[in-house]
Design a protein around this motif. Sequence first.
Motif, PDB file in Angstrom:
ATOM      1  N   ALA A  32       0.946  -1.217   0.030  1.00 22.96           N
ATOM      2  CA  ALA A  32      -0.078  -0.071  -0.240  1.00 22.96           C
ATOM      3  C   ALA A  32       0.743   1.273   0.059  1.00 22.96           C
ATOM      4  CB  ALA A  32      -0.881  -0.032   1.214  1.00 22.96           C
ATOM      5  N   GLY A  33       0.305   2.148  -0.310  1.00 31.11           N
ATOM      6  CA  GLY A  33       1.073   3.830  -0.192  1.00 31.11           C
ATOM      7  C   GLY A  33       1.805   3.772   1.126  1.00 31.11           C
ATOM      8  N   GLN A  34       3.227   4.088   1.037  1.00 31.14           N
ATOM      9  CA  GLN A  34       3.928   4.226   2.246  1.00 31.14           C
ATOM     10  C   GLN A  34       4.043   5.627   2.495  1.00 31.14           C
ATOM     11  OE1 GLN A  34       4.637   1.490   4.502  1.00 31.14           O
ATOM     12  NE2 GLN A  34       3.023   0.836   2.834  1.00 31.14           N
ATOM     13  N   VAL A  35       3.963   6.203   3.635  1.00 29.73           N
ATOM     14  CA  VAL A  35       3.961   7.670   4.019  1.00 29.73           C
ATOM     15  C   VAL A  35       5.148   7.828   5.267  1.00 29.73           C
ATOM     16  CG1 VAL A  35       1.719   8.220   2.886  1.00 29.73           C
ATOM     17  CG2 VAL A  35       1.862   7.639   5.341  1.00 29.73           C
ATOM     18  N   PRO A  36       5.627   9.074   5.429  1.00 25.31           N
ATOM     19  CA  PRO A  36       6.475   9.230   6.415  1.00 25.31           C
ATOM     20  C   PRO A  36       5.667   9.085   7.719  1.00 25.31           C
ATOM     21  CG  PRO A  36       6.110  11.238   5.103  1.00 25.31           C
ATOM     22  CD  PRO A  36       5.315  10.269   4.265  1.00 25.31           C
ATOM     23  N   ASP A  37       6.498   9.049   8.601  1.00 24.57           N
ATOM     24  CA  ASP A  37       6.132   9.177  10.258  1.00 24.57           C
ATOM     25  C   ASP A  37       6.441  10.524  10.639  1.00 24.57           C
ATOM     26  OD1 ASP A  37       5.212   6.390  10.486  1.00 24.57           O
ATOM     27  OD2 ASP A  37       7.025   5.558  11.124  1.00 24.57           O
ATOM     28  N   ASP A  38       7.490  11.138  10.296  1.00 24.24           N
ATOM     29  CA  ASP A  38       7.913  12.561  10.676  1.00 24.24           C
ATOM     30  C   ASP A  38       7.848  13.406   9.514  1.00 24.24           C
ATOM     31  OD1 ASP A  38       9.122  14.595  11.555  1.00 24.24           O
ATOM     32  OD2 ASP A  38      11.110  13.651  12.019  1.00 24.24           O
TER      33      ASP A  38
ATOM     34  N   LYS B 139       4.907  14.853   2.338  1.00 27.47           N
ATOM     35  CA  LYS B 139       5.516  15.453   1.247  1.00 27.47           C
ATOM     36  C   LYS B 139       5.719  14.248   0.147  1.00 27.47           C
ATOM     37  CE  LYS B 139       8.406  19.065   3.192  1.00 27.47           C
ATOM     38  NZ  LYS B 139       7.552  20.171   2.913  1.00 27.47           N
ATOM     39  N   ILE B 140       5.603  13.126   0.464  1.00 30.15           N
ATOM     40  CA  ILE B 140       5.759  11.854  -0.692  1.00 30.15           C
ATOM     41  C   ILE B 140       4.810  10.890  -0.022  1.00 30.15           C
ATOM     42  CG2 ILE B 140       7.711  11.110   0.793  1.00 30.15           C
ATOM     43  CD1 ILE B 140       8.823  10.493  -2.062  1.00 30.15           C
ATOM     44  N   GLU B 141       4.363   9.944  -1.112  1.00 26.59           N
ATOM     45  CA  GLU B 141       3.571   8.801  -0.778  1.00 26.59           C
ATOM     46  C   GLU B 141       4.269   7.800  -2.038  1.00 26.59           C
ATOM     47  OE1 GLU B 141      -0.593   6.488  -0.314  1.00 26.59           O
ATOM     48  OE2 GLU B 141      -0.393   8.696  -0.197  1.00 26.59           O
ATOM     49  N   ILE B 142       4.823   6.461  -1.571  1.00 27.37           N
ATOM     50  CA  ILE B 142       5.273   5.613  -2.571  1.00 27.37           C
ATOM     51  C   ILE B 142       4.477   4.210  -2.396  1.00 27.37           C
ATOM     52  CG2 ILE B 142       7.608   4.236  -3.206  1.00 27.37           C
ATOM     53  CD1 ILE B 142       9.025   6.740  -2.128  1.00 27.37           C
ATOM     54  N   VAL B 143       4.286   3.837  -3.633  1.00 27.80           N
ATOM     55  CA  VAL B 143       3.372   2.425  -3.631  1.00 27.80           C
ATOM     56  C   VAL B 143       4.587   1.623  -4.611  1.00 27.80           C
ATOM     57  CG1 VAL B 143       1.487   1.246  -4.695  1.00 27.80           C
ATOM     58  CG2 VAL B 143       1.221   3.253  -3.684  1.00 27.80           C
ATOM     59  N   VAL B 144       4.648   0.453  -4.265  1.00 28.67           N
ATOM     60  CA  VAL B 144       5.494  -0.592  -5.138  1.00 28.67           C
ATOM     61  C   VAL B 144       5.079  -2.089  -5.248  1.00 28.67           C
ATOM     62  CG1 VAL B 144       7.774   0.713  -4.494  1.00 28.67           C
ATOM     63  CG2 VAL B 144       7.137  -1.334  -3.237  1.00 28.67           C
ATOM     64  N   THR B 145       5.342  -2.645  -6.358  1.00 30.07           N
ATOM     65  CA  THR B 145       5.171  -3.965  -6.213  1.00 30.07           C
ATOM     66  C   THR B 145       6.316  -4.701  -6.657  1.00 30.07           C
ATOM     67  OG1 THR B 145       2.841  -3.502  -7.353  1.00 30.07           O
ATOM     68  CG2 THR B 145       3.752  -5.459  -7.898  1.00 30.07           C
ATOM     69  N   ALA B 146       6.419  -5.823  -5.999  1.00 28.15           N
ATOM     70  CA  ALA B 146       7.828  -6.512  -6.189  1.00 28.15           C
ATOM     71  C   ALA B 146       7.322  -8.082  -6.364  1.00 28.15           C
ATOM     72  CB  ALA B 146       8.504  -6.552  -4.857  1.00 28.15           C
ATOM     73  N   ALA B 147       8.426  -8.920  -6.881  1.00 25.27           N
ATOM     74  CA  ALA B 147       8.202 -10.354  -7.089  1.00 25.27           C
ATOM     75  C   ALA B 147       9.064 -11.017  -5.969  1.00 25.27           C
ATOM     76  CB  ALA B 147       8.744 -10.618  -8.432  1.00 25.27           C
ATOM     77  N   LEU B 148       8.510 -12.090  -5.659  1.00 21.42           N
ATOM     78  CA  LEU B 148       9.181 -12.758  -4.754  1.00 21.42           C
ATOM     79  C   LEU B 148      10.300 -13.643  -5.544  1.00 21.42           C
ATOM     80  CD1 LEU B 148       6.345 -14.316  -2.583  1.00 21.42           C
ATOM     81  CD2 LEU B 148       7.980 -12.825  -1.955  1.00 21.42           C
ATOM     82  N   PRO B 149      11.450 -13.845  -5.001  1.00 19.10           N
ATOM     83  CA  PRO B 149      12.681 -14.286  -5.774  1.00 19.10           C
ATOM     84  C   PRO B 149      12.047 -15.964  -5.973  1.00 19.10           C
ATOM     85  CG  PRO B 149      13.563 -13.487  -3.595  1.00 19.10           C
ATOM     86  CD  PRO B 149      11.956 -13.291  -3.605  1.00 19.10           C
ATOM     87  N   GLN B 150      12.643 -16.348  -7.134  1.00 15.30           N
ATOM     88  CA  GLN B 150      12.213 -17.575  -7.737  1.00 15.30           C
ATOM     89  C   GLN B 150      13.441 -18.502  -6.874  1.00 15.30           C
ATOM     90  OE1 GLN B 150       9.699 -18.728  -9.607  1.00 15.30           O
ATOM     91  NE2 GLN B 150       9.362 -16.693  -9.487  1.00 15.30           N
ATOM     92  N   PRO B 151      12.864 -19.866  -6.453  1.00 15.63           N
ATOM     93  CA  PRO B 151      13.646 -20.794  -5.649  1.00 15.63           C
ATOM     94  C   PRO B 151      14.474 -21.258  -6.526  1.00 15.63           C
ATOM     95  CG  PRO B 151      11.408 -21.315  -5.524  1.00 15.63           C
ATOM     96  CD  PRO B 151      11.446 -20.412  -6.268  1.00 15.63           C
ATOM     97  N   ARG B 152      15.815 -21.353  -6.106  1.00 15.21           N
ATOM     98  CA  ARG B 152      16.946 -22.057  -6.816  1.00 15.21           C
ATOM     99  C   ARG B 152      16.770 -23.517  -7.018  1.00 15.21           C
ATOM    100  NH1 ARG B 152      21.954 -18.538  -7.500  1.00 15.21           N
ATOM    101  NH2 ARG B 152      21.342 -16.637  -6.558  1.00 15.21           N
ATOM    102  N   ALA B 153      16.918 -24.147  -8.285  1.00 16.42           N
ATOM    103  CA  ALA B 153      16.961 -25.432  -8.688  1.00 16.42           C
ATOM    104  C   ALA B 153      18.055 -26.095  -8.092  1.00 16.42           C
ATOM    105  CB  ALA B 153      16.657 -25.485  -9.999  1.00 16.42           C
TER     106      ALA B 153
END
Length: 106
Positions: free
Chosen positions: A11-17, A92-106
């Motif tokens: 979700a959108g992350q905003v500063p505490d301070d 002064k800012i809000e950031i939303v990100v989407t990320a992948a989970l790393p693929q398990p190594r074979a």
Amino acid sequence: MAVHNGTVYLAGQVPDDATLDIRGQTREVLAMVDRLLAEAGTDKRHLLMAQIFLPDLADFDGMNEVWDAWVPAGHAPPRATVQAALARPGWKIEIVVTAALPQPRA
């Protein structure tokens, strides 16, 4: 945060301070992003997309300086930065990100 089918949605992350300048608020929000991604089992090297909301586009250069130092070389995700009114006047800012989970190594 939601995790679904190997994808982490923050979700959108905003500063505490809200007294910090744009650089301080950006650092604080990116630290929150780092913590949440770690909690989900991934990190900023696996970002798929970022959305950044700034109430004042005059803060773009300061935000971008911190962002560029934070994103690992070769791992910058597609990003949109837009001007938007935020829920609290001191934010002064809000950031939303989407990320992948790393693929398990074979």
